[in-house]
Write a protein that holds these residues in place. Structure first.
Motif, short mmCIF file in Angstrom:
data_model
loop_
_atom_site.label_atom_id
_atom_site.label_comp_id
_atom_site.label_asym_id
_atom_site.label_seq_id
_atom_site.Cartn_x
_atom_site.Cartn_y
_atom_site.Cartn_z
N UNK A 238 4.89 -5.75 -12.11
CA UNK A 238 4.33 -4.82 -11.14
C UNK A 238 3.03 -4.24 -11.66
N UNK A 239 2.03 -4.23 -10.81
CA UNK A 239 0.72 -3.72 -11.18
C UNK A 239 0.23 -2.76 -10.10
N UNK A 240 -0.51 -1.73 -10.56
CA UNK A 240 -1.05 -0.71 -9.66
C UNK A 240 -2.56 -0.62 -9.81
N UNK A 241 -3.20 -0.29 -8.71
CA UNK A 241 -4.61 0.04 -8.76
C UNK A 241 -4.80 1.51 -9.06
N UNK A 242 -6.05 1.92 -9.14
CA UNK A 242 -6.37 3.29 -9.52
C UNK A 242 -6.39 4.23 -8.33
N UNK A 243 -6.38 3.68 -7.13
CA UNK A 243 -6.35 4.50 -5.93
C UNK A 243 -7.72 4.76 -5.33
N UNK B 297 0.86 -1.18 0.00
CA UNK B 297 0.00 0.00 0.00
C UNK B 297 0.90 1.23 0.00
N UNK B 298 0.60 2.15 -0.91
CA UNK B 298 1.27 3.44 -0.99
C UNK B 298 0.22 4.53 -0.80
N UNK B 299 0.70 5.73 -0.55
CA UNK B 299 -0.22 6.86 -0.51
C UNK B 299 0.46 8.09 -1.10
N UNK B 300 -0.38 8.98 -1.60
CA UNK B 300 0.13 10.22 -2.17
C UNK B 300 -0.79 11.36 -1.79
N UNK B 301 -0.24 12.29 -1.02
CA UNK B 301 -0.98 13.49 -0.63
C UNK B 301 -0.75 14.57 -1.68
N UNK B 302 -1.65 15.53 -1.77
CA UNK B 302 -1.50 16.60 -2.76
C UNK B 302 -0.16 17.31 -2.61
N UNK B 303 0.54 17.45 -3.72
CA UNK B 303 1.81 18.15 -3.72
C UNK B 303 2.97 17.37 -3.14
N UNK B 304 2.75 16.11 -2.81
CA UNK B 304 3.80 15.29 -2.22
C UNK B 304 4.07 14.06 -3.08
#
Length: 115
Positions: A103-108, A36-43
């Motif tokens: 490697x595969x990613x989901x759409x979030x 699990x990854x996360x991405x905040x706005x601007x980061x």
């Protein structure tokens, strides 16, 4: 090709809990390491937690003791249980499946924690 679909995001108050799910479109789900990854706005996107095929887990320091990653190979699904949520946990959370060079990613899924 493996498709990953995240779900379970939403709006929650600080101190609350959410459980994210990552459903995979493969019967070989058990061989993949799930992250699990996360991405905040601007980061930049950052790693939150991983679970390998032996169900060994690792966590980023900023979620240790609050988040739990797990998997159910019979359902081809991984989970991220998030407790004691903080406003700084607000981000789009992504699921990643990895096996060697594949490697595969989901759409979030969006998680928003209000103060």
């Amino acid at each position: 090709q493996v498709q990953l679909v995240e779900s379970g995001g939403g709006l929650v108050q600080a101190g609350g809990s959410l459980t994210l799910s990552c459903a995979a479109s493969t019967s070989t789900f058990r061989i993949f390491t799930i992250a699990w990854y996360r991405q905040a706005p601007g980061k930049q996107r950052e790693l939150v937690a991983t679970i390998n095929s032996a169900s060994s887990t690792n966590y980023a320091d900023f979620v240790k003791g609050r988040f739990t990653i797990s998997r159910d190979n019979a359902k081809n699904t991984a989970y991220l249980q998030m407790n004691s949520l903080k406003p700084e946990d607000t981000a789009v959370y992504y699921c990643r499946a990895n096996y060697y060079l594949n490697t595969y990613w989901g759409q979030g899924t969006q998680v928003t924690v209000s103060s």
